[in-house]
Scaffold this motif. Structure first.
Motif, PDB file in Angstrom:
ATOM      1  N   GLU A  15       0.835  -1.200   0.000  1.00 15.74           N
ATOM      2  CA  GLU A  15       0.000   0.000   0.000  1.00 15.74           C
ATOM      3  C   GLU A  15       0.870   1.250   0.000  1.00 15.74           C
ATOM      4  O   GLU A  15       0.643   2.196  -0.770  1.00 15.74           O
ATOM      5  N   GLN A  16       1.844   1.271   0.886  1.00 15.12           N
ATOM      6  CA  GLN A  16       2.692   2.445   1.050  1.00 15.12           C
ATOM      7  C   GLN A  16       3.531   2.711  -0.193  1.00 15.12           C
ATOM      8  O   GLN A  16       3.756   3.875  -0.560  1.00 15.12           O
ATOM      9  N   ALA A  17       3.975   1.657  -0.857  1.00 16.23           N
ATOM     10  CA  ALA A  17       4.776   1.820  -2.073  1.00 16.23           C
ATOM     11  C   ALA A  17       3.943   2.468  -3.180  1.00 16.23           C
ATOM     12  O   ALA A  17       4.426   3.338  -3.913  1.00 16.23           O
ATOM     13  N   ILE A  18       2.689   2.051  -3.291  1.00 17.28           N
ATOM     14  CA  ILE A  18       1.798   2.629  -4.303  1.00 17.28           C
ATOM     15  C   ILE A  18       1.501   4.084  -3.970  1.00 17.28           C
ATOM     16  O   ILE A  18       1.549   4.960  -4.849  1.00 17.28           O
ATOM     17  N   GLN A  19       1.205   4.361  -2.723  1.00 21.86           N
ATOM     18  CA  GLN A  19       0.892   5.724  -2.313  1.00 21.86           C
ATOM     19  C   GLN A  19       2.087   6.657  -2.505  1.00 21.86           C
ATOM     20  O   GLN A  19       1.917   7.844  -2.837  1.00 21.86           O
ATOM     21  N   ALA A  20       3.294   6.132  -2.324  1.00 19.23           N
ATOM     22  CA  ALA A  20       4.497   6.953  -2.472  1.00 19.23           C
ATOM     23  C   ALA A  20       4.702   7.405  -3.916  1.00 19.23           C
ATOM     24  O   ALA A  20       5.252   8.481  -4.167  1.00 19.23           O
ATOM     25  N   VAL A  21       4.252   6.592  -4.872  1.00 23.01           N
ATOM     26  CA  VAL A  21       4.388   6.963  -6.289  1.00 23.01           C
ATOM     27  C   VAL A  21       3.473   8.136  -6.626  1.00 23.01           C
ATOM     28  O   VAL A  21       3.842   9.043  -7.370  1.00 23.01           O
ATOM     29  N   GLY A  22       2.253   8.092  -6.084  1.00 22.89           N
ATOM     30  CA  GLY A  22       1.353   9.226  -6.219  1.00 22.89           C
ATOM     31  C   GLY A  22       0.524   9.292  -7.485  1.00 22.89           C
ATOM     32  O   GLY A  22      -0.145  10.291  -7.726  1.00 22.89           O
ATOM     33  N   GLY A  23       0.528   8.240  -8.301  1.00 24.52           N
ATOM     34  CA  GLY A  23      -0.299   8.252  -9.498  1.00 24.52           C
ATOM     35  C   GLY A  23      -1.749   7.928  -9.185  1.00 24.52           C
ATOM     36  O   GLY A  23      -2.147   7.775  -8.021  1.00 24.52           O
ATOM     37  N   GLN A  24      -2.581   7.838 -10.244  1.00 20.95           N
ATOM     38  CA  GLN A  24      -3.975   7.435 -10.058  1.00 20.95           C
ATOM     39  C   GLN A  24      -4.021   6.006  -9.543  1.00 20.95           C
ATOM     40  O   GLN A  24      -3.447   5.108 -10.153  1.00 20.95           O
ATOM     41  N   HIS A  25      -4.722   5.796  -8.440  1.00 23.95           N
ATOM     42  CA  HIS A  25      -4.780   4.436  -7.912  1.00 23.95           C
ATOM     43  C   HIS A  25      -5.996   4.238  -7.024  1.00 23.95           C
ATOM     44  O   HIS A  25      -6.527   5.192  -6.452  1.00 23.95           O
ATOM     45  N   GLY A  68     -15.661   8.296  -7.675  1.00 24.62           N
ATOM     46  CA  GLY A  68     -15.078   9.082  -6.591  1.00 24.62           C
ATOM     47  C   GLY A  68     -13.592   9.315  -6.813  1.00 24.62           C
ATOM     48  O   GLY A  68     -13.043   8.963  -7.857  1.00 24.62           O
ATOM     49  N   PRO A  69     -12.940   9.882  -5.827  1.00 27.34           N
ATOM     50  CA  PRO A  69     -11.510  10.156  -5.941  1.00 27.34           C
ATOM     51  C   PRO A  69     -10.651   8.900  -5.797  1.00 27.34           C
ATOM     52  O   PRO A  69     -11.101   7.879  -5.304  1.00 27.34           O
ATOM     53  N   SER A  70      -9.412   9.018  -6.263  1.00 28.78           N
ATOM     54  CA  SER A  70      -8.436   7.955  -6.050  1.00 28.78           C
ATOM     55  C   SER A  70      -8.172   7.806  -4.558  1.00 28.78           C
ATOM     56  O   SER A  70      -8.506   8.673  -3.757  1.00 28.78           O
ATOM     57  N   GLY A  71      -7.549   6.691  -4.207  1.00 31.31           N
ATOM     58  CA  GLY A  71      -7.134   6.525  -2.826  1.00 31.31           C
ATOM     59  C   GLY A  71      -7.429   5.154  -2.256  1.00 31.31           C
ATOM     60  O   GLY A  71      -7.605   4.172  -2.981  1.00 31.31           O
ATOM     61  N   LEU A  72      -7.492   5.122  -0.938  1.00 32.42           N
ATOM     62  CA  LEU A  72      -7.644   3.886  -0.175  1.00 32.42           C
ATOM     63  C   LEU A  72      -9.093   3.699   0.257  1.00 32.42           C
ATOM     64  O   LEU A  72      -9.708   4.615   0.798  1.00 32.42           O
ATOM     65  N   TYR A  73      -9.623   2.492   0.023  1.00 31.97           N
ATOM     66  CA  TYR A  73     -10.999   2.187   0.408  1.00 31.97           C
ATOM     67  C   TYR A  73     -11.089   0.775   0.979  1.00 31.97           C
ATOM     68  O   TYR A  73     -10.291  -0.100   0.640  1.00 31.97           O
ATOM     69  N   HIS A  74     -12.089   0.570   1.825  1.00 28.49           N
ATOM     70  CA  HIS A  74     -12.411  -0.766   2.327  1.00 28.49           C
ATOM     71  C   HIS A  74     -13.549  -1.344   1.495  1.00 28.49           C
ATOM     72  O   HIS A  74     -14.536  -0.658   1.219  1.00 28.49           O
ATOM     73  N   LEU A  75     -13.404  -2.613   1.109  1.00 27.12           N
ATOM     74  CA  LEU A  75     -14.400  -3.277   0.270  1.00 27.12           C
ATOM     75  C   LEU A  75     -14.616  -4.701   0.786  1.00 27.12           C
ATOM     76  O   LEU A  75     -13.818  -5.602   0.509  1.00 27.12           O
ATOM     77  N   THR A  76     -15.651  -4.886   1.556  1.00 30.10           N
ATOM     78  CA  THR A  76     -16.027  -6.217   2.029  1.00 30.10           C
ATOM     79  C   THR A  76     -17.542  -6.365   1.928  1.00 30.10           C
ATOM     80  O   THR A  76     -18.262  -5.385   1.716  1.00 30.10           O
ATOM     81  N   ALA A  77     -18.014  -7.583   2.093  1.00 27.08           N
ATOM     82  CA  ALA A  77     -19.450  -7.779   2.253  1.00 27.08           C
ATOM     83  C   ALA A  77     -19.886  -7.093   3.542  1.00 27.08           C
ATOM     84  O   ALA A  77     -19.068  -6.815   4.431  1.00 27.08           O
ATOM     85  N   SER A  78     -21.167  -6.800   3.671  1.00 28.34           N
ATOM     86  CA  SER A  78     -21.667  -6.213   4.907  1.00 28.34           C
ATOM     87  C   SER A  78     -22.009  -7.323   5.902  1.00 28.34           C
ATOM     88  O   SER A  78     -22.060  -8.502   5.555  1.00 28.34           O
ATOM     89  N   GLY A  79     -22.243  -6.918   7.137  1.00 30.99           N
ATOM     90  CA  GLY A  79     -22.511  -7.896   8.179  1.00 30.99           C
ATOM     91  C   GLY A  79     -21.216  -8.454   8.744  1.00 30.99           C
ATOM     92  O   GLY A  79     -20.114  -8.060   8.351  1.00 30.99           O
ATOM     93  N   GLU A  80     -21.357  -9.370   9.671  1.00 29.87           N
ATOM     94  CA  GLU A  80     -20.169  -9.957  10.295  1.00 29.87           C
ATOM     95  C   GLU A  80     -20.496 -11.336  10.845  1.00 29.87           C
ATOM     96  O   GLU A  80     -21.655 -11.679  11.098  1.00 29.87           O
ATOM     97  N   THR A  81     -19.446 -12.129  11.012  1.00 27.23           N
ATOM     98  CA  THR A  81     -19.581 -13.449  11.621  1.00 27.23           C
ATOM     99  C   THR A  81     -18.182 -13.894  12.049  1.00 27.23           C
ATOM    100  O   THR A  81     -17.198 -13.192  11.823  1.00 27.23           O
ATOM    101  N   SER A  82     -18.099 -15.060  12.659  1.00 31.92           N
ATOM    102  CA  SER A  82     -16.807 -15.661  12.988  1.00 31.92           C
ATOM    103  C   SER A  82     -16.500 -16.745  11.959  1.00 31.92           C
ATOM    104  O   SER A  82     -17.350 -17.118  11.147  1.00 31.92           O
TER     105      SER A  82
END
Length: 303
Positions: A132-142, A205-219
């Motif tokens: 993640e940090q390596a991609i963010q350091a480059v600074g391009g569209q991501h 939306g804008p470039s950057g970091l996002y969380h993408l999971t199903a909704s809800g939770e379980t073990s």
């Protein structure tokens, strides 16, 4: 549009190939052609193919072996994505990359958001954070899309492992104190395809970091119970499930107890809908439980 996908046989790559087939020419390159541990090979392939979009669906995902293979894990999960980001930026094209809930230590009581400080417990988690940090350091569209507990009907994953063990054993113990959102690779691919379409039309939306999971939770135990119910309806269930604590099932790599990720930013900025994890599991299994008895052949669609 020409879309370059790293990886060709992985569970996410196969779903992406299906989801993006109508968006343009999809080029899925396996590790023999594009090895993320070989920077020069990455650069040569990207410069040769000159894609309009790069999607990095390949990764070193062997969590426990990574503890003893740190250099390989970091080469594939950190250095490789950084090189992809450099080449994408040089071409002026976007890069989509997938990361993991394992960048967190799991001590937070609420779902993690993108502003929370990462603190990986394992080499695998540390290598993905470095990517993640390596991609963010480059600074391009991501787009960096963190997900969790990925499964599908392809490759190796918890769903297929449980399918087999629940038919082979009389009793099976599964960890019940690690909580998260099982996320079908098909859901990730469908959302990715929607984001690609919105990016192309200028409605995303804008470039950057996002969380993408199903909704809800379980073990993991709850996930296993849901899989067992599908098997039982087909008369294939043999094992009795028993919940245990993670301390009763020691592994080389420590896992976070809380893997829940808040996807509010993704839903707000990109307007995507994320299914409940049980709904997605039903989708994956074709609503009736797309299982066959052990020893049978399970067909998959590939491109």
């Amino acid at each position: 549009m020409k879309i370059l996908i790293t990886g060709s046989k992985g569970q996410l790559s196969q779903e992406l190939q299906l989801a993006l087939a109508g968006e343009g020419k999809v080029l899925a390159l396996g590790h023999k052609v594009l090895d993320l541990a070989e920077p020069m090979q990455i650069r040569q392939q990207v410069r040769l193919l000159r894609p309009d979009l790069i999607i990095n669906a390949a990764a070193y995902t062997a969590v426990d072996p990574a503890q003893d293979n740190r250099d390989q894990a970091f080469a594939v999960n950190a250095t490789g994505p950084g090189v992809l980001a450099e080449e994408a930026a040089a071409l002026g094209i976007p890069l989509i990359h997938y990361s993991t809930d394992y960048v967190f230590d799991g001590r937070k009581r609420e779902p993690y958001n993108e502003e929370d400080h990462p603190a990986p417990l394992s080499v695998y988690g540390a290598s993905k954070l470095a990517g993640e940090q390596a991609i963010q350091a480059v600074g391009g569209q991501h787009l960096i899309l963190r997900t969790s507990w990925v499964y599908s009907l392809h490759g190796r994953n918890f769903l297929l492992t449980m399918q087999r063990l629940l038919q082979e054993r009389d009793a099976l113990s599964v960890v019940d104190d690690e909580v998260g959102a099982p996320t079908w690779a098909g859901t990730i691919a469908a959302v990715t395809a929607e984001m690609v379409r919105k990016w192309r039309t200028g409605t995303g939306g804008p470039s950057g970091l996002y969380h993408l999971t199903a909704s809800g939770e379980t073990s993991w135990y709850g996930f296993a119970c849901s899989i067992a119910q599908h098997l039982e309806r087909q008369g294939l269930l043999r094992a009795r499930l028993e919940p245990i604590q993670s301390t009763d099932y020691p592994t080389a790599a420590q896992r976070p107890l809380n893997s829940r990720l808040s996807c509010a930013r993704l839903q707000r900025d990109w307007g995507v809908e994320l299914p409940d994890w049980e709904t997605a599991l039903h989708q994956c299994l074709g609503n009736t439980g797309n299982f066959q008895a052990i020893g049978g052949h399970q067909a998959t669609q590939t491109i």
